[in-house]
Design a protein around this motif. Structure first.
Motif: not given
Length: 540
Positions: A310, A322, A424
């Motif tokens: 990330y 996340l 991501v």
């Protein structure tokens, strides 16, 4: 289990089966997850002089001593609930007793062994160092006697809390004296590392009683012996063992491993340059919902691991998330509250791991890629957080529980609007606990290895065929490609400079691209040259 009319004391069970001590705001847990439908003996002790609390499970300290302020509630004492009866206890109870003193360890052990609470004091009428109740329980009187023949006197057994009438108090195959003087193990704990092997079995096998994985290969000693492998020699485990899903984010949200594909939420999600190939760029209002049976990703009561790369473009929300399955004792990787500087944390069955003081890198040019892995190990009831290949925090008492919402990348399905803002890439989920060396391999010193590469699935980016047609003085080229990409083709006579391009917008034909078409030939760009080199590049 214990409470008062108005706040104050509320001792009982919390967080998936941990004994819990609280004086309304001064809360903490013991370390062992209780098993359902099993009788246990529990004791909560508070020392008002030292302002310390201790929790005992089956006669042994399971938590503390822990600093704890005095009870601050009021009203009547309640058994079976707290705060005027809320959150009532559900289960069987027996032999409930309260003392206005701090019982010593030996007395609590005697209670756990079945001694009557009446008379469980430290009175010693004959002054021989053995309490009268202890002498009566075991039928002994001589402090220097050794009725079980284990080499320990009665007074030594009393001080050690072992049993004077049983040479092997915990029945692990080792005598009490051998445990204390030779093996340095606990004579009251038959399986110190909780790997399923008794301490005596560990000694016989040559494994370490206090290390569930003696050779550090990620497989417990118990499982190695059960499976017929050597617990003293590292056993290779396939990286794809129990791999549930893998999202490479290379121009698609599809699950490379299975059928749990991602669905865009919050508008079209852009693909940008990733750690490996592409990455999903989340703008702070978007997330990726994982389709299919959501129960697959709960791992209730089981081990699991999550891995992701990330970047953090902006961190502006408390608990900014996340990747997650949900709240409570579901799992999630997110910012710890509203801490500043912000740090990444992991919940894997028992709240967030402890603070580790490793601040997140936010923004920056060029952007900074980091790797995070969260691991829940059901065999040890521990949750572990790894950042950039290294363990930074772990916490005991972890037991994953069922959550009812689909897993999400970029948000928490149980607490919406905690969206991630940044990129991501390469997200993967296993139904097992990754070993530390596996996490380190993914980090690879910061260069990183994609899960695709770790699995041996990565297709090298190279020409697979070049055909020269002398009659046409033309070429046809073929290379491994990726869907939804464009490529630029260059040529050179020296292999040093590829400034001349033939075509800078060749559309991918899928996993293999042929240029030009099957019935076409690329005219020789250097007619008459003794040698010619081609170079293909993926456009970013």
């Amino acid at each position: 289990m214990w409470g008062q009319t108005n706040q104050g004391i509320h001792n009982g069970i919390r967080n998936g089966g941990l004994l819990h001590s609280a004086h309304w705001g001064a809360d903490w847990n013991a370390s062992t997850v209780l098993e359902a439908e099993q009788w246990v003996h529990a004791a909560w002790v508070y020392d008002g002089v030292a302002d310390e609390a201790t929790i005992y499970l089956n006669g042994q300290i399971d938590g503390g001593p822990q600093a704890q302020r005095a009870a601050n509630g009021g009203g009547s004492f309640i058994f079976g609930g707290r705060n005027n009866g809320e959150i009532p206890y559900n289960g069987y109870v027996d032999d409930v007793t309260i003392w206005r003193e701090v019982l010593p360890d030996a007395a609590i052990l005697a209670l756990a062994d079945g001694a009557s609470p009446i008379g469980a004091t430290q009175e010693d009428e004959d002054g021989d160092g053995l309490p009268d109740s202890w002498e009566e329980k075991y039928g002994v009187d001589d402090p220097e006697g050794d009725p079980d023949g284990d080499g320990l006197t009665n007074v030594e057994e009393y001080e050690l809390r072992t049993k004077p009438d049983k040479a092997d108090s915990d029945e692990d195959g080792l005598s009490d004296k051998a445990e204390i003087e030779i093996h340095k193990t606990n004579p009251l704990n038959p399986d110190a590392d909780k790997d399923g092997l008794l301490d005596g079995e560990e000694i016989a096998a040559g494994t370490k009683p206090d290390d569930r994985d003696t050779d550090g290969d990620g497989i417990s000693d118990f499982n190695e012996i059960q499976d017929g492998t050597d617990p003293l020699v590292v056993t290779a485990i396939s990286f794809d063992t129990n791999l549930v899903s893998y999202w490479s984010m290379d121009g698609t949200f599809d699950d490379v491993q299975g059928e749990y594909h991602g669905i865009e939420e919050g508008g079209p999600i852009e693909f940008q340059t990733g750690k490996f190939g592409d990455a999903a760029y989340l703008n702070g209002t978007q997330s990726i919902e994982i389709s299919g049976d959501e129960n697959v990703f709960d791992f209730t009561g089981e081990s699991f691991s999550v891995s992701a790369w990330y970047t953090a473009e902006v961190i502006d929300k408390s608990w900014q998330c996340l990747v997650a399955k949900g709240e409570g004792n579901g799992w999630r990787v997110h910012r710890r509250g509203g801490d500043n500087p912000p740090e990444m944390t992991f919940t894997g069955g028992n709240g967030d791991v402890d603070r580790h003081n490793v601040a997140m890198t936010v923004g920056g040019d060029p952007e900074t890629w980091h790797h995070v892995a969260g691991v829940t190990d059901a065999s040890t009831s521990e949750q572990i957080l790894y950042l950039d290949g290294e363990e930074v925090a772990r916490k005991s008492g972890a037991t994953l529980q069922d959550r009812g919402q689909p897993m999400r990348i970029g948000d928490n399905p149980d607490a919406a609007n905690r969206n991630w803002q940044g990129k991501v890439d390469d997200v993967a989920i296993w139904g097992r606990a990754l070993a530390p060396f596996e996490v380190a391999d993914i980090w690879n010193g910061g260069d990183g290895k994609s899960i695709e590469e770790m699995l041996g699935l990565a297709i090298p980016f190279e020409f697979t065929n070049i055909i020269y047609n002398a009659a046409e003085d033309g070429f046809r080229l073929e290379w491994n490609s990726k869907p939804n990409k464009t490529y630029a083709l260059y040529f050179s006579e020296t292999l040093e400079e590829f400034d001349a391009d033939i075509d800078d917008s060749i559309t991918s034909q899928g996993e293999t691209t042929v240029y030009p078409g099957e019935d076409e030939w690329l005219p020789n760009p250097l007619e008459g040259a003794p040698k010619l080199f081609f170079r293909i590049e993926e456009n970013q």
